[in-house]
Design an enzyme around this catalytic site. Structure first.
Site, PDB file in Angstrom:
ATOM      1  N   ASP A 117       1.436   4.685   2.392  1.00  0.00           N
ATOM      2  CA  ASP A 117       1.028   5.294   3.656  1.00  0.00           C
ATOM      3  C   ASP A 117       1.401   6.771   3.688  1.00  0.00           C
ATOM      4  O   ASP A 117       2.497   7.132   3.258  1.00  0.00           O
ATOM      5  CB  ASP A 117       1.740   4.591   4.817  1.00  0.00           C
ATOM      6  CG  ASP A 117       1.585   3.077   4.764  1.00  0.00           C
ATOM      7  OD1 ASP A 117       0.540   2.581   5.195  1.00  0.00           O
ATOM      8  OD2 ASP A 117       2.508   2.387   4.265  1.00  0.00           O
ATOM      9  N   ASP A 134       0.861  -1.184   0.000  1.00  0.00           N
ATOM     10  CA  ASP A 134       0.000   0.000   0.000  1.00  0.00           C
ATOM     11  C   ASP A 134       0.899   1.236   0.000  1.00  0.00           C
ATOM     12  O   ASP A 134       2.124   1.100  -0.063  1.00  0.00           O
ATOM     13  CB  ASP A 134      -0.913   0.002   1.239  1.00  0.00           C
ATOM     14  CG  ASP A 134      -0.127   0.167   2.535  1.00  0.00           C
ATOM     15  OD1 ASP A 134       1.123   0.193   2.496  1.00  0.00           O
ATOM     16  OD2 ASP A 134      -0.760   0.278   3.590  1.00  0.00           O
ATOM     17  N   ASP A 162      -3.245   4.364   2.835  1.00  0.00           N
ATOM     18  CA  ASP A 162      -3.571   4.675   4.228  1.00  0.00           C
ATOM     19  C   ASP A 162      -3.265   6.146   4.484  1.00  0.00           C
ATOM     20  O   ASP A 162      -2.151   6.596   4.201  1.00  0.00           O
ATOM     21  CB  ASP A 162      -2.710   3.844   5.204  1.00  0.00           C
ATOM     22  CG  ASP A 162      -3.116   2.380   5.250  1.00  0.00           C
ATOM     23  OD1 ASP A 162      -4.223   2.052   4.778  1.00  0.00           O
ATOM     24  OD2 ASP A 162      -2.318   1.576   5.757  1.00  0.00           O
TER      25      ASP A 162
HETATM   26  N1  CTP Z   1       1.190   1.096  11.621  1.00  0.00           N
HETATM   27  C1  CTP Z   1       0.680   1.511  12.811  1.00  0.00           C
HETATM   28  N2  CTP Z   1      -0.637   1.328  13.105  1.00  0.00           N
HETATM   29  C2  CTP Z   1      -1.460   0.746  12.220  1.00  0.00           C
HETATM   30  C3  CTP Z   1      -0.953   0.313  10.985  1.00  0.00           C
HETATM   31  C4  CTP Z   1       0.392   0.511  10.711  1.00  0.00           C
HETATM   32  O1  CTP Z   1       1.408   2.045  13.614  1.00  0.00           O
HETATM   33  N3  CTP Z   1      -2.734   0.590  12.513  1.00  0.00           N
HETATM   34  C5  CTP Z   1       2.607   1.336  11.318  1.00  0.00           C
HETATM   35  C6  CTP Z   1       3.463   0.105  11.436  1.00  0.00           C
HETATM   36  O2  CTP Z   1       4.506   0.355  12.312  1.00  0.00           O
HETATM   37  C7  CTP Z   1       4.009  -0.122  10.051  1.00  0.00           C
HETATM   38  C8  CTP Z   1       3.735   1.174   9.294  1.00  0.00           C
HETATM   39  O3  CTP Z   1       2.715   1.814  10.018  1.00  0.00           O
HETATM   40  O4  CTP Z   1       5.373  -0.357  10.085  1.00  0.00           O
HETATM   41  C9  CTP Z   1       3.318   0.899   7.898  1.00  0.00           C
HETATM   42  O5  CTP Z   1       2.397  -0.160   7.869  1.00  0.00           O
HETATM   43  P1  CTP Z   1       2.164  -1.081   6.622  1.00  0.00           P
HETATM   44  O6  CTP Z   1       1.685  -0.271   5.476  1.00  0.00           O
HETATM   45  O7  CTP Z   1       1.294  -2.201   7.067  1.00  0.00           O
HETATM   46  O8  CTP Z   1       3.596  -1.739   6.356  1.00  0.00           O
HETATM   47  P2  CTP Z   1       4.834  -1.250   5.489  1.00  0.00           P
HETATM   48  O9  CTP Z   1       6.009  -1.307   6.381  1.00  0.00           O
HETATM   49  O10 CTP Z   1       4.546   0.052   4.818  1.00  0.00           O
HETATM   50  O11 CTP Z   1       4.974  -2.409   4.431  1.00  0.00           O
HETATM   51  P3  CTP Z   1       4.298  -2.493   2.981  1.00  0.00           P
HETATM   52  O12 CTP Z   1       5.336  -2.022   2.032  1.00  0.00           O
HETATM   53  O13 CTP Z   1       3.964  -3.934   2.805  1.00  0.00           O
HETATM   54  O14 CTP Z   1       3.086  -1.633   2.987  1.00  0.00           O
HETATM   55 MN    MN Z   2      -0.303   0.674   5.536  1.00  0.00          MN
HETATM   56 MN    MN Z   3       2.744   0.377   3.731  1.00  0.00          MN
END
Ligand code: CTP
Ligand code: MN
Ligand code: MN
Length: 510
Positions: free
Chosen positions: A345, A343, A434
């Site tokens: 963020d 995703d 997100d």
């Molecule tokens: N996070 C958080 N609370 C949430 C969701 C996520 O604090 N409800 C934080 C986590 O620490 C995570 C970061 O936001 O490391 C990003 O989350 P995510 O998008 O799930 O993971 P990524 O590390 O960005 O991996 P990806 O590339 O797969 O998206």
């Molecule tokens: Mn995320």
């Molecule tokens: Mn992410």
């Protein structure tokens, strides 16, 4: 880790892992064309030889199966120079000045460096005389590399995306995931910590001696490392990759909105494929799962950096239409330098706005996208943030900021690279996004928390609690001894409060 986050932002890993190909060696790109290696099996044994050959090929070395005329470097273990010369004679090949005879220590140093290292006297099995006639020094055993102490906390290690222990970390990630699916939290954590510490090593583990002094490697983990060194693969990992429950959970959780609970239910009901689930008339799906199925192909195909940048432009355009002073920062994996993500963020914060304006921003942004026809799915979660609340004790606690989990329609023409996996007829790709809105005073904590990695964040909190008697979460840092909140304007200040050396985002890929 059965965290309630699942309910909102979907399963943690969206890419279906290639199953059953754990140790297969695809044709590797040869990076170092001047060298042609041959590894001698004599006294080394066939499994270790196969392991070293595979490793060297992965690192871009050309390694021959047979001793051909093109071979330039022969690598041997526990053989003297005359042993190798004798062997060569039997093969009807004469030693020449073009043919280097080297001890395995040279190859190991090359593996660590990720490139050919200089051959010195201690590597060379045949003592060459330099033109002046003085022999080079006697061959001797390489001293083990000086390993500086490795912390058991990921927040005290620098972990870039240069993982030279993929062969092991892939295995432990499969095992951790399998434990997660079976709700065996203890083992899950042990495997995740092992994978995490191995990712931080600047060298490849080649023998069990290399694991000495590395924290987070228990007996179970070590026995798996040993098996991989000897056989090139772990029988347990192989079994998991073929396990019906693992495969089904992996498949089910690859759908946005499907977590462990739903997977468990579908598995118990006897479902094994997504098409059967999808076409079943009795199952009820949430809105999130409906969207997950509708945009399945796009969502599993991962977001590229170019697509993430294009989404960034969309987000900024929308946010600045309502709050021109807002800061919009891409967080998550892309901030850590990843080239792909499941995703994109973003953290949004505005120094000049009132609480009311702050609270209105995300609904306005959603509304704008809806009118433009870009909104494929959204779930807005209202803030439950209270300023005076102590940071959470739980390492995996959710934060209380207002946030929105979306699926956006990204038109291909907005993507810079042009060649974003275009399907015929379809001019856009569905992307998971997100958005998090935080009060300006919290921005450093929110940024640190949303940059990840998840393992890095867990260890930051664990470190704060156990080593500093402090409480850290995405909103604040509280000193329990002094009974005060510690303010911070930047991530650097948070690390400093915790007495930690600063770790850059691209070094947080624990
Ligand atoms: N996070 C958080 N609370 C949430 C969701 C996520 O604090 N409800 C934080 C986590 O620490 C995570 C970061 O936001 O490391 C990003 O989350 P995510 O998008 O799930 O993971 P990524 O590390 O960005 O991996 P990806 O590339 O797969 O998206
Ligand atoms: Mn995320
Ligand atoms: Mn992410």
């Amino acid at each position: 880790m059965h965290s309630p986050r699942m309910a909102h932002s979907g399963p943690r890993k969206k890419r279906p892992r290639q199953m059953g190909t754990q140790m297969a060696s695809p044709p590797q790109d040869i990076k170092f064309r001047d060298l042609v290696l041959f590894i001698l099996e004599k006294k080394m044994g066939s499994t270790r030889r196969a392991f070293l050959m595979e490793l060297a090929r992965r690192k871009g070395f050309r390694v021959e199966n047979e001793l051909s005329d093109s071979v330039t470097h022969i690598v041997a273990e526990n053989n003297s120079g005359s042993d190798v010369l004798q062997w060569l004679q039997v093969q009807n090949r004469r030693a020449s000045s073009q043919l280097e005879l080297l001890d395995v220590s040279w190859l190991i140093e090359c593996m660590r460096a990720g490139e050919p290292v200089e051959m010195t006297g201690r590597h060379q099995l045949v003592v060459r005389r330099d033109p002046a006639g003085s022999p080079s020094p006697e061959p001797q055993k390489t001293p083990p590399p000086a390993v500086t102490e490795i912390s058991p906390y990921a927040c005290q290690r620098r972990t870039t995306l240069n993982n030279c222990n993929h062969i092991f970390t892939d295995a432990f990630e499969v095992l951790a995931e399998n434990c997660e699916f079976r709700e065996n939290d203890g083992s899950c954590l042990a495997f995740m910590r092992a994978a995490s510490v191995l990712k931080s090593l600047p060298f490849t583990i080649i023998s069990m001696k290399d694991t000495e002094g590395i924290p987070c490697l228990g007996d179970k983990v070590k026995s798996i490392i040993e098996e991989i060194i000897e056989d090139g693969e772990s029988s347990e990992v192989k079994a998991v990759l073929n396990d019906e429950r693992y495969r089904s959970f992996k498949l089910f959780t690859s759908v946005f909105g499907v977590g462990l609970k739903t997977s468990e239910k579908w598995f118990r009901m006897g479902f094994r494929t997504l098409s059967k689930v999808r076409s079943d008339q009795t199952l009820k799906f949430t809105q999130m799962q409906k969207a997950g199925f509708l945009y399945y192909e796009d969502l599993v195909s991962c977001v590229t950096k170019a697509e993430a940048e294009a989404v960034g432009v969309l987000v900024k355009e929308a946010v600045w239409a309502f709050l021109p002073d807002a800061f919009v920062t891409m967080t998550g994996g892309f901030r850590r330098g990843k080239k792909m993500g499941h995703d994109v963020d973003f953290l949004i914060t505005s120094p000049g706005s009132t609480e009311e304006e702050e609270q209105q921003l995300l609904p306005k942004v959603i509304n704008l996208w809806e009118r433009k026809g870009l909104l494929l799915y959204y779930d807005l979660v209202e803030s439950t943030f209270e300023k005076l609340k102590l940071p959470s004790r739980k390492v995996d606690a959710l934060d209380h900021f207002q946030k929105c989990f979306l699926i956006l329609k990204l038109h291909h023409e907005r993507v810079d690279s042009g060649k974003s996996s275009q399907q015929e007829g379809k001019t856009w790709k569905a992307i998971r996004v997100d958005l998090v809105m935080c009060p300006y005073e919290c921005r450093a904590f929110a940024l640190l928390g949303w940059t990840g990695s998840r393992q890095f964040e867990r260890d930051l909190r664990r470190y704060a609690t156990h080593e500093r008697k402090m409480m850290l979460d995405n909103h604040a840092l509280y000193d329990k001894t002094k009974r005060i909140f510690l303010k911070a304007e930047s991530e650097e200040e948070i690390f400093a409060h915790l007495g930690l050396e600063y770790i850059d985002p691209w070094e947080r890929n624990a």
